[in-house]
Scaffold this active site. Structure first.
Site, PDB file in Angstrom:
ATOM      1  N   GLU A  85      82.965  49.798  26.567  1.00 33.28           N
ATOM      2  CA  GLU A  85      81.655  50.351  26.225  1.00 33.28           C
ATOM      3  C   GLU A  85      81.763  51.579  25.316  1.00 33.28           C
ATOM      4  O   GLU A  85      80.815  52.349  25.196  1.00 33.28           O
ATOM      5  CB  GLU A  85      80.904  50.740  27.509  1.00 33.28           C
ATOM      6  N   HIS A 104      78.514  56.251  32.391  1.00 38.08           N
ATOM      7  CA  HIS A 104      77.952  54.903  32.533  1.00 38.08           C
ATOM      8  C   HIS A 104      78.447  54.326  33.848  1.00 38.08           C
ATOM      9  O   HIS A 104      79.637  54.399  34.157  1.00 38.08           O
ATOM     10  CB  HIS A 104      78.388  54.011  31.381  1.00 38.08           C
ATOM     11  N   HIS A 106      77.390  51.444  37.471  1.00 41.81           N
ATOM     12  CA  HIS A 106      76.664  50.292  37.997  1.00 41.81           C
ATOM     13  C   HIS A 106      76.268  50.540  39.457  1.00 41.81           C
ATOM     14  O   HIS A 106      76.623  49.761  40.337  1.00 41.81           O
ATOM     15  CB  HIS A 106      77.537  49.033  37.931  1.00 41.81           C
ATOM     16  N   TYR A 125      57.865  63.337  41.297  1.00 42.86           N
ATOM     17  CA  TYR A 125      57.958  64.286  40.186  1.00 42.86           C
ATOM     18  C   TYR A 125      59.392  64.481  39.691  1.00 42.86           C
ATOM     19  O   TYR A 125      59.616  64.838  38.530  1.00 42.86           O
ATOM     20  CB  TYR A 125      57.336  65.630  40.564  1.00 42.86           C
ATOM     21  N   HIS A 167      72.517  45.143  34.028  1.00 45.91           N
ATOM     22  CA  HIS A 167      73.794  45.808  33.750  1.00 45.91           C
ATOM     23  C   HIS A 167      73.996  47.042  34.633  1.00 45.91           C
ATOM     24  O   HIS A 167      74.780  47.005  35.570  1.00 45.91           O
ATOM     25  CB  HIS A 167      73.820  46.178  32.262  1.00 45.91           C
ATOM     26  N   TYR A 220      62.449  76.598  34.115  1.00 45.46           N
ATOM     27  CA  TYR A 220      63.151  76.893  35.359  1.00 45.46           C
ATOM     28  C   TYR A 220      64.507  77.536  35.121  1.00 45.46           C
ATOM     29  O   TYR A 220      65.150  78.013  36.026  1.00 45.46           O
ATOM     30  CB  TYR A 220      63.302  75.601  36.179  1.00 45.46           C
TER      31      TYR A 220
END
Length: 233
Positions: A85, A104, A106, A125, A167, A220
Site C-alpha cells: 500500500e 492503515h 483493518h 460529537y 478493506h 482547544y
C-alpha cells in the site's frame, strides 16, 4: 511539514515504526501481517517516507527492515520491499504537506462498516476528531492500486481519517503517535455506531452542532490537532 535527515533521528523513527507495528494487534487495529505504517522522511537529500515492509510478521520486524521510499518516483531502498500500500502513503504525503505519519489498518468494527460501504455519520460529537462532520468511506478499488490511492485522497479531503470500502481504514497525523491514536479513536467510534445501528438506530447531530464542535476542537489547543483531539474533560 519539515523533514529531517539526521541519522540518529532515522534510527528513532525506525524504532518507533517497529514499536507501533507491534502494537497493531494488541490495540485491535490489525492482525497478522495486515496493516502498515509510515512517517515522512528525507534521506540523502530526497524527500520520502519510511514505511513498514510487505508481508513481514511484525513479531520479527527489525528497524533495519523499514523501507525508505522516495516521494517523487516511488523508488525504494532497503533489504525488503515496501508495503503493497506504499502508493497511497506516498500520495497522501505529496497532497498533504501537514501530514507527518500515516496508519492503515483493518480493525474489526471499522471494517464491518467498510464492507457495507458505510461511513461514520455525526452520531456522536467525537466524530469531529477526524476533522469534519463525518468520516467518509472511499469507494472500492483493488489494494495497492493508483485507483485506490485516488479514492483515498478524495475521502480524506479536509479530513484526518477515512474508511476504505471492503478493506479497512486510514488515519493521518502530524506524527506517528497522533495518527495511531486517531486510528484507535475511529475504531471505537465505529464500534459505538454499530451498536447504535443494532439497537434502534442513532439520532444524528445536525450540521450546525458539528460545526460548533469543530470550532471548539480547533480552539482547544495543540492536543486537539496533534494528539487525535482527545475528549475534553
Amino acid at each position: 511539514m519539515t523533514t529531517t535527515h539526521d541519522p540518529a533521528d532515522a534510527s528513532t523513527h525506525r524504532a518507533a515504526l517497529v514499536a507501533h507495528a507491534l502494537s497493531l494487534s494488541p490495540s485491535g487495529l490489525s492482525q497478522g501481517t495486515s496493516g502498515n505504517l509510515s512517517v515522512r522522511w528525507r534521506e540523502a537529500g530526497c524527500e520520502g517516507m519510511l514505511i513498514t515492509p510487505s508481508g513481514v510478521d511484525y513479531r520479527r520486524l527489525q528497524p533495519g527492515d523499514i523501507v525508505f521510499v522516495q516521494l517523487h518516483d516511488g523508488a525504494w531502498q532497503g533489504p525488503l520491499k515496501p508495503s503493497s500500500e506504499w502508493r497511497f502513503h506516498r500520495d497522501i504525503y505529496l497532497a498533504r504537506p501537514e501530514v507527518g505519519a500515516v496508519v492503515h489498518a483493518h480493525p474489526t468494527h471499522t471494517t464491518a462498516l467498510a464492507v457495507q460501504r458505510r461511513g461514520i455519520p455525526a452520531f456522536h460529537y467525537m466524530v469531529a476528531v477526524a476533522g469534519g462532520r463525518d468520516i467518509r468511506c472511499a469507494p472500492y478499488a483493488t489494494y495497492g492500486t493508483e485507483t485506490l490511492s485516488r479514492h483515498a485522497l478524495a475521502a480524506l479531503a479536509d479530513r484526518r481519517a477515512c474508511l476504505l470500502a471492503n478493506h479497512g481504514m486510514i488515519a493521518v497525523g502530524a506524527d506517528l503517535g497522533s495518527a495511531f491514536a486517531l486510528a484507535i479513536e475511529v475504531e471505537q467510534l465505529a464500534h459505538q455506531y454499530l451498536l447504535a445501528l443494532g439497537t434502534g438506530g442513532p439520532v444524528l447531530l445536525p450540521d450546525d452542532e458539528m460545526d460548533r464542535v469543530l470550532d471548539a476542537f480547533r480552539s482547544y489547543g495543540a492536543n486537539a490537532q496533534s494528539a487525535a483531539a482527545q475528549e475534553p474533560a
